[in-house]
Design a protein around this motif. Structure first.
Motif, PDB file in Angstrom:
ATOM      1  N   GLY A  56       0.797  -1.220   0.000  1.00  0.00           N
ATOM      2  CA  GLY A  56       0.000   0.000   0.000  1.00  0.00           C
ATOM      3  C   GLY A  56       0.823   1.260   0.000  1.00  0.00           C
ATOM      4  N   LEU A  57       2.086   1.172  -0.437  1.00  0.00           N
ATOM      5  CA  LEU A  57       2.971   2.329  -0.439  1.00  0.00           C
ATOM      6  C   LEU A  57       2.894   3.142  -1.730  1.00  0.00           C
ATOM      7  CD1 LEU A  57       6.132   0.638   1.139  1.00  0.00           C
ATOM      8  CD2 LEU A  57       4.463   2.117   2.274  1.00  0.00           C
ATOM      9  N   ASP A  58       2.117   2.681  -2.686  1.00  0.00           N
ATOM     10  CA  ASP A  58       2.038   3.371  -3.971  1.00  0.00           C
ATOM     11  C   ASP A  58       0.900   4.391  -4.020  1.00  0.00           C
ATOM     12  OD1 ASP A  58       0.157   1.361  -3.788  1.00  0.00           O
ATOM     13  OD2 ASP A  58       0.157   0.939  -5.940  1.00  0.00           O
ATOM     14  N   VAL A  59       0.093   4.480  -2.973  1.00  0.00           N
ATOM     15  CA  VAL A  59      -1.007   5.444  -2.949  1.00  0.00           C
ATOM     16  C   VAL A  59      -0.491   6.769  -2.395  1.00  0.00           C
ATOM     17  CG1 VAL A  59      -2.713   3.610  -2.650  1.00  0.00           C
ATOM     18  CG2 VAL A  59      -1.749   4.722  -0.636  1.00  0.00           C
ATOM     19  N   PRO A  60      -1.190   7.876  -2.675  1.00  0.00           N
ATOM     20  CA  PRO A  60      -0.741   9.180  -2.158  1.00  0.00           C
ATOM     21  C   PRO A  60      -0.632   9.175  -0.634  1.00  0.00           C
ATOM     22  CG  PRO A  60      -2.448   9.460  -3.821  1.00  0.00           C
ATOM     23  CD  PRO A  60      -2.370   7.989  -3.534  1.00  0.00           C
ATOM     24  N   LYS A  61       0.320   9.982  -0.146  1.00  0.00           N
ATOM     25  CA  LYS A  61       0.584  10.001   1.292  1.00  0.00           C
ATOM     26  C   LYS A  61      -0.625  10.481   2.086  1.00  0.00           C
ATOM     27  CE  LYS A  61       5.620  10.363   1.518  1.00  0.00           C
ATOM     28  NZ  LYS A  61       5.875   9.749   0.220  1.00  0.00           N
ATOM     29  N   TRP A  62      -1.363  11.457   1.571  1.00  0.00           N
ATOM     30  CA  TRP A  62      -2.506  11.963   2.325  1.00  0.00           C
ATOM     31  C   TRP A  62      -3.579  10.880   2.476  1.00  0.00           C
ATOM     32  CZ3 TRP A  62      -7.328  11.922   0.128  1.00  0.00           C
ATOM     33  CH2 TRP A  62      -7.393  11.821  -1.261  1.00  0.00           C
ATOM     34  N   LEU A  63      -3.702  10.018   1.454  1.00  0.00           N
ATOM     35  CA  LEU A  63      -4.680   8.943   1.535  1.00  0.00           C
ATOM     36  C   LEU A  63      -4.213   7.862   2.520  1.00  0.00           C
ATOM     37  CD1 LEU A  63      -7.352   7.928   0.470  1.00  0.00           C
ATOM     38  CD2 LEU A  63      -6.123   6.826  -1.426  1.00  0.00           C
ATOM     39  N   ARG A  64      -2.920   7.613   2.521  1.00  0.00           N
ATOM     40  CA  ARG A  64      -2.373   6.662   3.488  1.00  0.00           C
ATOM     41  C   ARG A  64      -2.567   7.160   4.911  1.00  0.00           C
ATOM     42  NH1 ARG A  64       3.568   6.098   1.520  1.00  0.00           N
ATOM     43  NH2 ARG A  64       3.790   5.221   3.617  1.00  0.00           N
ATOM     44  N   TYR A  65      -2.436   8.472   5.111  1.00  0.00           N
ATOM     45  CA  TYR A  65      -2.661   9.045   6.443  1.00  0.00           C
ATOM     46  C   TYR A  65      -4.108   8.842   6.878  1.00  0.00           C
ATOM     47  CZ  TYR A  65      -3.595  12.553  10.015  1.00  0.00           C
ATOM     48  OH  TYR A  65      -4.015  13.181  11.156  1.00  0.00           O
ATOM     49  N   LEU A  66      -5.043   9.108   5.980  1.00  0.00           N
ATOM     50  CA  LEU A  66      -6.455   8.944   6.322  1.00  0.00           C
ATOM     51  C   LEU A  66      -6.780   7.489   6.631  1.00  0.00           C
ATOM     52  CD1 LEU A  66      -8.179  11.355   3.763  1.00  0.00           C
ATOM     53  CD2 LEU A  66      -7.707  11.750   6.195  1.00  0.00           C
ATOM     54  N   HIS A  67      -6.231   6.565   5.839  1.00  0.00           N
ATOM     55  CA  HIS A  67      -6.455   5.147   6.099  1.00  0.00           C
ATOM     56  C   HIS A  67      -5.875   4.744   7.461  1.00  0.00           C
ATOM     57  CE1 HIS A  67      -6.904   4.164   1.533  1.00  0.00           C
ATOM     58  NE2 HIS A  67      -8.000   4.647   2.071  1.00  0.00           N
ATOM     59  N   TRP A  68      -4.703   5.277   7.773  1.00  0.00           N
ATOM     60  CA  TRP A  68      -4.029   4.952   9.035  1.00  0.00           C
ATOM     61  C   TRP A  68      -4.837   5.459  10.228  1.00  0.00           C
ATOM     62  CZ3 TRP A  68      -0.613   8.572  11.929  1.00  0.00           C
ATOM     63  CH2 TRP A  68       0.000   7.954  13.029  1.00  0.00           C
ATOM     64  N   VAL A  69      -5.243   6.726  10.167  1.00  0.00           N
ATOM     65  CA  VAL A  69      -6.019   7.301  11.270  1.00  0.00           C
ATOM     66  C   VAL A  69      -7.380   6.624  11.384  1.00  0.00           C
ATOM     67  CG1 VAL A  69      -7.137   9.400  12.124  1.00  0.00           C
ATOM     68  CG2 VAL A  69      -4.833   9.515  11.172  1.00  0.00           C
ATOM     69  N   GLY A  70      -8.048   6.406  10.253  1.00  0.00           N
ATOM     70  CA  GLY A  70      -9.347   5.742  10.286  1.00  0.00           C
ATOM     71  C   GLY A  70      -9.262   4.344  10.860  1.00  0.00           C
ATOM     72  N   GLY A  71      -8.197   3.633  10.511  1.00  0.00           N
ATOM     73  CA  GLY A  71      -8.015   2.291  11.058  1.00  0.00           C
ATOM     74  C   GLY A  71      -7.781   2.315  12.560  1.00  0.00           C
ATOM     75  N   MET A  72      -6.966   3.273  13.044  1.00  0.00           N
ATOM     76  CA  MET A  72      -6.698   3.362  14.477  1.00  0.00           C
ATOM     77  C   MET A  72      -7.964   3.663  15.269  1.00  0.00           C
ATOM     78  SD  MET A  72      -2.993   5.129  15.114  1.00  0.00           S
ATOM     79  CE  MET A  72      -3.458   6.680  14.328  1.00  0.00           C
ATOM     80  N   LEU A  73      -8.838   4.500  14.698  1.00  0.00           N
ATOM     81  CA  LEU A  73     -10.087   4.810  15.386  1.00  0.00           C
ATOM     82  C   LEU A  73     -10.974   3.571  15.534  1.00  0.00           C
ATOM     83  CD1 LEU A  73     -10.971   8.267  13.759  1.00  0.00           C
ATOM     84  CD2 LEU A  73     -10.070   7.834  16.051  1.00  0.00           C
ATOM     85  N   GLN A  74     -10.764   2.583  14.662  1.00  0.00           N
ATOM     86  CA  GLN A  74     -11.525   1.337  14.727  1.00  0.00           C
ATOM     87  C   GLN A  74     -10.728   0.211  15.398  1.00  0.00           C
ATOM     88  OE1 GLN A  74     -13.033   0.334  10.814  1.00  0.00           O
ATOM     89  NE2 GLN A  74     -13.364   2.486  10.307  1.00  0.00           N
ATOM     90  N   GLY A  75      -9.546   0.548  15.915  1.00  0.00           N
ATOM     91  CA  GLY A  75      -8.720  -0.456  16.562  1.00  0.00           C
ATOM     92  C   GLY A  75      -7.835  -1.242  15.619  1.00  0.00           C
ATOM     93  N   ASP A  76      -7.740  -0.813  14.356  1.00  0.00           N
ATOM     94  CA  ASP A  76      -6.911  -1.493  13.358  1.00  0.00           C
ATOM     95  C   ASP A  76      -5.672  -0.647  13.092  1.00  0.00           C
ATOM     96  OD1 ASP A  76      -5.812  -2.947  11.316  1.00  0.00           O
ATOM     97  OD2 ASP A  76      -7.334  -2.409   9.817  1.00  0.00           O
TER      98      ASP A  76
END
Length: 315
Positions: A56-76
């Motif tokens: 998942g390193l080929d997607v834009p950094k801002w999208l990776r940030y949103l995925h990371w934060v969204g996952g943490m909010l769900q415990g992932d």
């Protein structure tokens, strides 16, 4: 009290949001590509590109940030690049080492610092005061990793009372696990006890000169009675600040101690993740430690209000 708590809670949420942005940006701009590191310097470009896509390193950094934060909010917390296992499971396994170690070290530090600080304040300028201050000065000056190695040399190698490293595991029993954490906890907690004892002494000496303390003495209380009944509680605000900061340090700053004693904790996991460029593990663990630090500061703020009602009336 409710309004005071809500204001501090809002500050906590804002601090976490800012911290997540800073952590992600700092780690992402660090040199080195995880895919290239994992495949080696002789890897073909198309192979590296395929691995980047898989991670998942080929997607834009801002999208990776949103995925990371969204996952943490769900415990992932994502999946480790190196071990291909959920980061949340890795954190949970190691948290059962780092958190008890921090609490053990904090309890050890507090149990030593409180009596020492009170004893020194009650005997200001006397031999007992000078002895305590000399010991605390030595405790502040000694690096904890050097002290840890001395503890291993004396109590593990020479006396053979404790193991030189490793963690027995909670499945071996509570006392066996705590015995494994004793030397690391002492190595972490003793320098912090020196700092806390000095703060306790200074805070009590400041309180002893206040008008309400002289009034208490004028009403017939002895110096010791006035110290315990009125001085100690009023001196707790700076002490609570130091305790909160110390717990944050013990949670986030135990990397060296965990490596000295080969403890499978969060600190050692972060060290290994940095070495292998496992960015998702580093980001998630650092964010978790930042959350612990901010949460402790939030609880300390609430403790301020409980100890000093004047703080509640100002909000």
């Amino acid at each position: 009290m409710v309004r005071y708590s809500l204001k501090r809670l809002l500050s906590l949420i804002l601090s976490l949001a800012i911290a997540s942005v800073v952590i992600f940006c700092v780690i992402e701009v660090a040199p080195g590509d995880p895919a290239s590191f994992m495949l080696g310097i002789n890897a073909q470009p198309d192979t590296v590109a395929a691995l980047r896509a898989e991670l998942g390193l080929d997607v834009p950094k801002w999208l990776r940030y949103l995925h990371w934060v969204g996952g943490m909010l769900q415990g992932d917390f994502g999946t480790s690049y190196t071990y291909h296992t959920p980061v949340s499971g890795m954190i949970a396994d190691r948290l059962w080492v780092s958190l008890p170690l921090a609490l053990y070290a904090l309890a050890f530090s507090t149990l030593i610092a409180f009596p020492a600080g009170i004893y020194a304040a009650a005997r200001r300028g006397k031999a007992g005061d000078m002895a305590v201050m000399g010991a605390t000065q030595l405790g502040v000056a000694i690096p904890n990793f050097w002290f840890a190695m001395v503890m291993v040399l004396i109590f593990a190698i020479n006396l053979r009372w404790f193991s030189a490293g490793g963690f027995a595991g909670w499945d071996k029993g509570f006392f066996a696990a705590m015995k494994s954490l004793t030397l690391p906890a002492i190595s972490l907690g003793l320098p912090q006890a020196a700092i806390l004892a000095r703060v306790m002494r200074s805070a009590l000496l400041d309180i002893l000169g206040e008008d309400f303390m002289r009034t208490a003495r004028a009403k017939g209380l002895t110096r010791r009675q006035a110290l315990w009944r009125h001085g100690l509680r009023n001196a707790m605000i700076p002490v609570l600040t130091i305790i909160g900061l110390q717990f944050a340090f013990l949670m986030a700053g135990a990397i060296i101690i965990e490596n000295v004693f080969y403890l499978p904790g969060l600190g050692r996991m972060v060290f290994q993740a940095i070495s292998s460029r496992d960015l998702i593990v580093v980001e998630s663990v650092v964010m978790l430690l930042v959350f612990a630090v901010i949460l402790v500061n939030f609880l300390v703020d609430l403790a301020y209000a409980a100890v000093d009602p004047r703080l509640r009336s100002r909000t």
